[in-house]
Structure formats: structure tokens, C-alpha cells
Scaffold this active site. Sequence first.
Site, PDB file in Angstrom:
ATOM      1  N   ASP A   7      -9.630  -6.550  -5.584  1.00  0.00           N
ATOM      2  CA  ASP A   7     -10.947  -5.967  -5.370  1.00  0.00           C
ATOM      3  C   ASP A   7     -12.035  -7.005  -5.939  1.00  0.00           C
ATOM      4  O   ASP A   7     -12.152  -7.344  -7.197  1.00  0.00           O
ATOM      5  CB  ASP A   7     -10.882  -4.835  -6.826  1.00  0.00           C
ATOM      6  CG  ASP A   7     -12.312  -4.238  -6.977  1.00  0.00           C
ATOM      7  OD1 ASP A   7     -12.635  -3.752  -6.002  1.00  0.00           O
ATOM      8  OD2 ASP A   7     -12.601  -4.246  -8.288  1.00  0.00           O
ATOM      9  N   GLU A  66     -10.397  -5.255  -0.315  1.00  0.00           N
ATOM     10  CA  GLU A  66     -11.371  -4.145  -0.142  1.00  0.00           C
ATOM     11  C   GLU A  66     -12.376  -4.782   0.756  1.00  0.00           C
ATOM     12  O   GLU A  66     -12.972  -5.946   0.325  1.00  0.00           O
ATOM     13  CB  GLU A  66     -11.853  -3.574  -1.570  1.00  0.00           C
ATOM     14  CG  GLU A  66     -12.710  -2.302  -1.371  1.00  0.00           C
ATOM     15  CD  GLU A  66     -13.109  -1.708  -2.573  1.00  0.00           C
ATOM     16  OE1 GLU A  66     -14.007  -1.150  -2.639  1.00  0.00           O
ATOM     17  OE2 GLU A  66     -12.303  -1.990  -3.557  1.00  0.00           O
ATOM     18  N   ASP A 138     -11.168  -2.761 -12.704  1.00  0.00           N
ATOM     19  CA  ASP A 138     -10.889  -3.694 -11.683  1.00  0.00           C
ATOM     20  C   ASP A 138      -9.576  -4.105 -11.097  1.00  0.00           C
ATOM     21  O   ASP A 138      -9.250  -4.185 -10.038  1.00  0.00           O
ATOM     22  CB  ASP A 138     -11.688  -5.132 -12.041  1.00  0.00           C
ATOM     23  CG  ASP A 138     -13.144  -4.950 -12.357  1.00  0.00           C
ATOM     24  OD1 ASP A 138     -14.053  -4.425 -11.140  1.00  0.00           O
ATOM     25  OD2 ASP A 138     -13.681  -5.107 -13.592  1.00  0.00           O
TER      26      ASP A 138
END
Length: 172
Positions: A7, A66, A138
Site C-alpha cells: 500500500d 495498489e 496501512d
Amino acid sequence: MRVLGIDPGSRLTGFGVVDTSAGNLAYVASGVVKAPAGELPNRLKVIYAGVYEVIETHRPDLLAVERVFVARNAQSALILGHARGAAICAGVNLGLPVSEYTALQIKQAVVGKGHAAKEQVQHMVQILLKLTGLPQEDAADALACAICHVHSTQGGAQRLGQAAKVLEVARS
């Protein structure tokens, strides 16, 4: 198969490592690479080195990351793209294939709806990986990215149905 989910963030880059075998998910590790305040090039160096170290330590087979989307602030998206690039370069330099997923795809794969709240993602990651507590935000997003890859490559619809059943049992 061992999957490293990322992420990306310019200050906090979450990472999550999961194993999958015979359709089962297993938690390996998760955490955050913390970049110091200051100039972007120095933060990118820390992100690259941190992700490189995670890969060296946990030896994943694949990097799932991502995708960046442009919302209201193009400058923020550009900086996030740089952080993402640093993480991807660490993986590619160590020979990992890279798969990319949108936030919508990740949330859909883990929660069952693409516009889920971060708390819902954390909760489902905790349930799916049988964690004793909620992972840091996160790290949870990174684990969700790794889970998304597993679901998308190994009968995602069936696994999402299993996740929904797990959630129902957990709520009972």
C-alpha cells in the site's frame, strides 16, 4: 505461493505478506516502511530500501501493489506515484513479477463491496487471516492487496463467498 502486498504512501508504505496453499490463506508478516519528513528523493530512497529489505527477508513470489488514482489533488497523486514506483522498482530489481489492483478491486475482493470503509477492510483482513487483533491501517491495506491477488488468481468468487460466511459466523 507467497505474495507481498504493498500500500504505497510517501510517508507510510504498508506491506503485508501472505502465503496461500491449497486455497488457504496464512499470515506471514506485515508492517510499515516509515519515510522521514524532508525531501522527496530521500523518502523514496527509504521506501525502496525498506521494501527491498522486506523482499530479502520474506522471499515472496510476487509483488501486488495498489494502483494510484487521481482524485482531487493531482500533485498528491504524482507524489504517491513516485512512492509506488520506488516500491515496484525494489521488487522488479529482485526479479519479482508485479500485479496491480485498484482500491475498488481490493475492497471488492476482501470486503465484498468496492466502497468499503478502511475499518471494514481492517476487520475482514483480521478475520480472513485469523489475526488476534486489528492490523495497523496501512499494513491492513497492504495485506488486503495481497489477499486480492490471491482471490483474483484462485477462484475469487468462491473465496469471497467463503469470506462472507466467515464474517457471518464471526458476527454470531
